[in-house]
Design a protein around this motif. Structure first.
Motif, PDB file in Angstrom:
ATOM      1  N   LEU A  43      27.072  37.326 -62.661  1.00  5.90           N
ATOM      2  CA  LEU A  43      26.579  36.730 -61.407  1.00  5.90           C
ATOM      3  C   LEU A  43      25.927  35.358 -61.662  1.00  5.90           C
ATOM      4  CD1 LEU A  43      25.144  39.684 -59.561  1.00  5.90           C
ATOM      5  CD2 LEU A  43      27.286  38.551 -59.097  1.00  5.90           C
ATOM      6  N   SER A  44      25.590  34.877 -63.011  1.00  9.38           N
ATOM      7  CA  SER A  44      24.830  33.532 -63.267  1.00  9.38           C
ATOM      8  C   SER A  44      23.517  33.529 -62.610  1.00  9.38           C
ATOM      9  CB  SER A  44      25.844  32.458 -63.131  1.00  9.38           C
ATOM     10  OG  SER A  44      27.009  32.595 -63.712  1.00  9.38           O
ATOM     11  N   ILE A  45      22.807  34.661 -62.736  1.00 14.30           N
ATOM     12  CA  ILE A  45      21.630  34.669 -62.150  1.00 14.30           C
ATOM     13  C   ILE A  45      20.525  35.574 -63.045  1.00 14.30           C
ATOM     14  CG2 ILE A  45      21.966  33.951 -59.985  1.00 14.30           C
ATOM     15  CD1 ILE A  45      21.454  37.479 -60.484  1.00 14.30           C
ATOM     16  N   GLN A  46      19.398  35.704 -62.806  1.00 13.91           N
ATOM     17  CA  GLN A  46      18.310  36.418 -63.422  1.00 13.91           C
ATOM     18  C   GLN A  46      17.896  37.552 -62.125  1.00 13.91           C
ATOM     19  OE1 GLN A  46      17.032  36.912 -66.537  1.00 13.91           O
ATOM     20  NE2 GLN A  46      18.974  35.797 -67.110  1.00 13.91           N
ATOM     21  N   ILE A  47      18.044  38.675 -62.533  1.00 14.07           N
ATOM     22  CA  ILE A  47      17.638  39.867 -61.385  1.00 14.07           C
ATOM     23  C   ILE A  47      16.192  39.995 -61.698  1.00 14.07           C
ATOM     24  CG2 ILE A  47      18.192  42.105 -60.436  1.00 14.07           C
ATOM     25  CD1 ILE A  47      20.894  41.912 -61.214  1.00 14.07           C
ATOM     26  N   PHE A  48      15.674  40.026 -62.861  1.00 19.43           N
ATOM     27  CA  PHE A  48      14.434  40.401 -63.137  1.00 19.43           C
ATOM     28  C   PHE A  48      13.592  39.348 -64.029  1.00 19.43           C
ATOM     29  CE2 PHE A  48      16.685  44.385 -62.917  1.00 19.43           C
ATOM     30  CZ  PHE A  48      16.075  45.213 -62.138  1.00 19.43           C
ATOM     31  N   ASP A  49      12.512  39.189 -63.667  1.00 15.75           N
ATOM     32  CA  ASP A  49      11.501  38.256 -64.473  1.00 15.75           C
ATOM     33  C   ASP A  49      10.913  38.886 -65.401  1.00 15.75           C
ATOM     34  OD1 ASP A  49       9.736  36.614 -65.547  1.00 15.75           O
ATOM     35  OD2 ASP A  49       8.993  36.021 -63.598  1.00 15.75           O
ATOM     36  N   ARG A  50      11.465  39.002 -66.707  1.00 13.76           N
ATOM     37  CA  ARG A  50      10.900  39.563 -67.835  1.00 13.76           C
ATOM     38  C   ARG A  50       9.575  39.402 -68.582  1.00 13.76           C
ATOM     39  NH1 ARG A  50      16.451  39.744 -67.142  1.00 13.76           N
ATOM     40  NH2 ARG A  50      17.626  41.512 -67.817  1.00 13.76           N
ATOM     41  N   THR A  51       9.165  38.295 -68.000  1.00 18.69           N
ATOM     42  CA  THR A  51       8.004  37.330 -68.547  1.00 18.69           C
ATOM     43  C   THR A  51       6.628  38.106 -68.108  1.00 18.69           C
ATOM     44  OG1 THR A  51       7.932  35.461 -67.050  1.00 18.69           O
ATOM     45  CG2 THR A  51       9.194  35.301 -69.070  1.00 18.69           C
ATOM     46  N   LYS A  52       6.875  38.740 -66.705  1.00 18.42           N
ATOM     47  CA  LYS A  52       5.780  39.499 -66.228  1.00 18.42           C
ATOM     48  C   LYS A  52       5.603  40.778 -66.596  1.00 18.42           C
ATOM     49  CE  LYS A  52       5.878  36.219 -62.236  1.00 18.42           C
ATOM     50  NZ  LYS A  52       6.120  36.044 -60.701  1.00 18.42           N
ATOM     51  N   LYS A  53       4.465  41.240 -66.621  1.00 18.71           N
ATOM     52  CA  LYS A  53       3.922  42.872 -66.913  1.00 18.71           C
ATOM     53  C   LYS A  53       3.210  43.358 -65.761  1.00 18.71           C
ATOM     54  CE  LYS A  53       5.970  42.495 -71.090  1.00 18.71           C
ATOM     55  NZ  LYS A  53       7.231  43.247 -71.397  1.00 18.71           N
ATOM     56  N   PRO A  54       3.899  44.414 -65.196  1.00 18.05           N
ATOM     57  CA  PRO A  54       5.287  44.996 -65.234  1.00 18.05           C
ATOM     58  C   PRO A  54       6.140  43.904 -64.692  1.00 18.05           C
ATOM     59  CG  PRO A  54       4.225  45.744 -63.411  1.00 18.05           C
ATOM     60  CD  PRO A  54       3.026  44.965 -63.864  1.00 18.05           C
ATOM     61  N   ILE A  55       7.481  44.199 -65.246  1.00 18.64           N
ATOM     62  CA  ILE A  55       8.635  43.533 -64.859  1.00 18.64           C
ATOM     63  C   ILE A  55       8.859  43.164 -63.341  1.00 18.64           C
ATOM     64  CG2 ILE A  55      10.994  43.504 -64.860  1.00 18.64           C
ATOM     65  CD1 ILE A  55      10.923  45.158 -67.480  1.00 18.64           C
ATOM     66  N   GLN A  56       9.071  42.063 -62.997  1.00 15.54           N
ATOM     67  CA  GLN A  56       9.208  41.869 -61.137  1.00 15.54           C
ATOM     68  C   GLN A  56      10.514  41.446 -60.975  1.00 15.54           C
ATOM     69  OE1 GLN A  56       6.620  42.296 -59.182  1.00 15.54           O
ATOM     70  NE2 GLN A  56       5.373  43.247 -60.734  1.00 15.54           N
ATOM     71  N   LEU A  57      10.929  41.804 -59.925  1.00 15.64           N
ATOM     72  CA  LEU A  57      12.194  41.167 -59.340  1.00 15.64           C
ATOM     73  C   LEU A  57      12.179  39.663 -59.037  1.00 15.64           C
ATOM     74  CD1 LEU A  57      13.260  43.977 -56.904  1.00 15.64           C
ATOM     75  CD2 LEU A  57      14.686  43.108 -58.774  1.00 15.64           C
ATOM     76  N   THR A  58      13.092  38.876 -59.221  1.00 19.01           N
ATOM     77  CA  THR A  58      12.897  37.470 -58.909  1.00 19.01           C
ATOM     78  C   THR A  58      13.474  37.441 -57.419  1.00 19.01           C
ATOM     79  OG1 THR A  58      15.528  37.347 -59.490  1.00 19.01           O
ATOM     80  CG2 THR A  58      14.063  36.646 -61.151  1.00 19.01           C
ATOM     81  N   ASP A  59      13.425  36.202 -56.734  1.00 20.02           N
ATOM     82  CA  ASP A  59      13.847  36.417 -55.116  1.00 20.02           C
ATOM     83  C   ASP A  59      15.232  36.927 -55.016  1.00 20.02           C
ATOM     84  OD1 ASP A  59      11.072  35.381 -54.752  1.00 20.02           O
ATOM     85  OD2 ASP A  59      11.737  33.277 -54.721  1.00 20.02           O
ATOM     86  N   ILE A  60      16.013  36.197 -55.882  1.00 19.34           N
ATOM     87  CA  ILE A  60      17.415  36.604 -55.682  1.00 19.34           C
ATOM     88  C   ILE A  60      17.526  37.992 -55.983  1.00 19.34           C
ATOM     89  CG2 ILE A  60      18.213  35.671 -57.871  1.00 19.34           C
ATOM     90  CD1 ILE A  60      20.420  35.909 -54.549  1.00 19.34           C
ATOM     91  N   GLY A  61      16.856  38.634 -57.031  1.00 20.99           N
ATOM     92  CA  GLY A  61      16.977  39.755 -57.539  1.00 20.99           C
ATOM     93  C   GLY A  61      16.679  40.783 -56.389  1.00 20.99           C
ATOM     94  N   GLN A  62      15.383  40.493 -55.533  1.00 22.14           N
ATOM     95  CA  GLN A  62      15.426  41.459 -54.456  1.00 22.14           C
ATOM     96  C   GLN A  62      16.506  41.568 -53.619  1.00 22.14           C
ATOM     97  OE1 GLN A  62      12.142  43.224 -53.764  1.00 22.14           O
ATOM     98  NE2 GLN A  62      13.685  43.951 -52.724  1.00 22.14           N
ATOM     99  N   LYS A  63      17.044  40.378 -53.223  1.00 22.23           N
ATOM    100  CA  LYS A  63      18.160  40.621 -52.243  1.00 22.23           C
ATOM    101  C   LYS A  63      19.394  41.393 -52.908  1.00 22.23           C
ATOM    102  CE  LYS A  63      17.287  35.992 -50.233  1.00 22.23           C
ATOM    103  NZ  LYS A  63      17.470  34.607 -50.011  1.00 22.23           N
ATOM    104  N   ILE A  64      19.378  41.332 -54.098  1.00 22.55           N
ATOM    105  CA  ILE A  64      20.659  41.849 -54.733  1.00 22.55           C
ATOM    106  C   ILE A  64      20.253  43.530 -54.702  1.00 22.55           C
ATOM    107  CG2 ILE A  64      21.547  42.319 -56.995  1.00 22.55           C
ATOM    108  CD1 ILE A  64      21.557  39.471 -57.753  1.00 22.55           C
ATOM    109  N   VAL A  65      18.956  43.975 -54.967  1.00 18.87           N
ATOM    110  CA  VAL A  65      18.669  45.314 -54.858  1.00 18.87           C
ATOM    111  C   VAL A  65      18.747  45.734 -53.608  1.00 18.87           C
ATOM    112  CG1 VAL A  65      16.366  46.606 -55.058  1.00 18.87           C
ATOM    113  CG2 VAL A  65      16.966  44.994 -56.934  1.00 18.87           C
ATOM    114  N   ASN A  66      18.429  44.890 -52.494  1.00 18.67           N
ATOM    115  CA  ASN A  66      18.713  45.505 -51.036  1.00 18.67           C
ATOM    116  C   ASN A  66      19.905  45.785 -50.683  1.00 18.67           C
ATOM    117  OD1 ASN A  66      15.986  44.911 -50.671  1.00 18.67           O
ATOM    118  ND2 ASN A  66      16.088  42.965 -49.753  1.00 18.67           N
TER     119      ASN A  66
END
Length: 313
Positions: A43-66
């Motif tokens: 998809l050429s996007i990042q679903i998760f922001d791995r730099t945060k603890k705990p791991i967080q969804l990116t804005d587009i990642g939240q839409k993909i999860v929904n």
């Protein structure tokens, strides 16, 4: 992109940890991470922001999860359609039951259900109402039995029975001589309640509020079980209210301390709750039919006043 990959994404989104998500999906952490990375590359996007603890969804990642939740549900629905067409009633079924219903209702129907539907593997959890709602919405429960109405938009409720409240009044109490009682006979300052988090407790407080009895914070004591409340009442520490089915197992001495309310009797509505997607509806219907068959003889009250289980501030 596969259904399995989407399930991995949902697991990480829920647990916010790749290792824990892998454990829940019964795969190794490298396998899960690789499959999620494949989706992100596709998809050429990042679903998760791995730099945060705990791991967080990116804005587009939240839409993909929904959207992934909808896709996984619809994939499960295909299996459901096939099983219903074949008339098959079986497989794993996760059922939640609230603590004030579990001890009395479960023994009444479980044996009958297992004998009639041996291919169903029931996984039963005792959970409070808030936990049930979350697990139903997240797909971790197929159905639940709880006090209703809950007014949850994504959940459907089918009423199983109405269960009156019954007062337990010790022999030396000032209203012990009365037969049937009215709600106005109650003194909230001496009612022994279940601990916070039990919807039966909220029902009692709502019952008192709706009848003009000040509930404040003046009650004396809270406990985790009806048995403890009964013993405390017998020690002269107050009175308590019990669900009707619970009173059927009391000894004859304690039954003499029970007082029913005048009609319309205050009661809780007990329902089978499940997502509106109606997955595994054939098992839900089997449960409803089985429970209806066993409670028909035990619950014969009709003229009742339903008390809300919702915690009203």
């Amino acid at each position: 992109m596969t259904i399995t990959q989407l399930q991995y994404v949902l697991a990480v989104a829920e647990h916010k940890n790749f290792t824990l998500a892998a454990e829940k999906c019964f795969v190794t952490q490298p396998t899960l991470s690789m499959q999620i990375q494949k989706i992100e590359e596709e998809l050429s996007i990042q679903i998760f922001d791995r730099t945060k603890k705990p791991i967080q969804l990116t804005d587009i990642g939240q839409k993909i999860v929904n959207q992934a939740k909808n896709i996984v549900i619809e994939a499960d629905r295909i299996k459901d359609i096939v099983e219903q067409q074949k008339g098959f009633i079986g497989g794993e079924f996760r059922l939640g039951i609230i603590p004030t219903i579990m001890p009395t209702l479960l023994p009444m129907f479980l044996n009958n259900f297992i004998k009639k539907y041996p291919k169903v593997k029931l996984i039963i959890e005792e959970l409070n109402t808030d936990e049930i709602i979350v697990k139903l919405k997240n797909g971790h429960l197929d159905a639940a039995i709880a006090s209703t109405p809950l007014m949850e938009e994504k959940l459907k409720e089918i009423v199983l029975y109405f269960e009156p409240f019954v007062a337990y009044i010790p022999e030396n109490h000032t209203i012990a001589h009365k037969g049937d009682i009215e709600v106005s006979d109650l003194n909230i300052e001496e009612i022994l309640l279940l601990q916070d988090g039990h919807c039966f407790r909220d029902g009692i407080l709502n019952l008192c509020k709706s009848n003009g009895i000040s509930t404040g914070n003046s009650f004396q004591l809270e406990s985790g079980s009806f048995e403890t409340l009964i013993k405390l009442a017998d020690e002269g520490l107050g009175t308590t209210l019990l669900p009707y089915l619970h009173t059927l197992d009391l000894n004859e001495k304690d039954k003499k301390k029970l007082h029913h309310f005048v009609e319309p009797k205050p009661a809780r509505e007990v329902s089978l709750i499940f997502p509106k997607t109606e997955l595994k509806i054939q098992i839900i219907d089997a449960l409803r039919t089985t429970i209806a068959g066993v409670v028909k003889g035990a619950i014969v009250f009709q003229n009742v006043q339903i008390v809300s289980p919702l915690n009203k501030k």
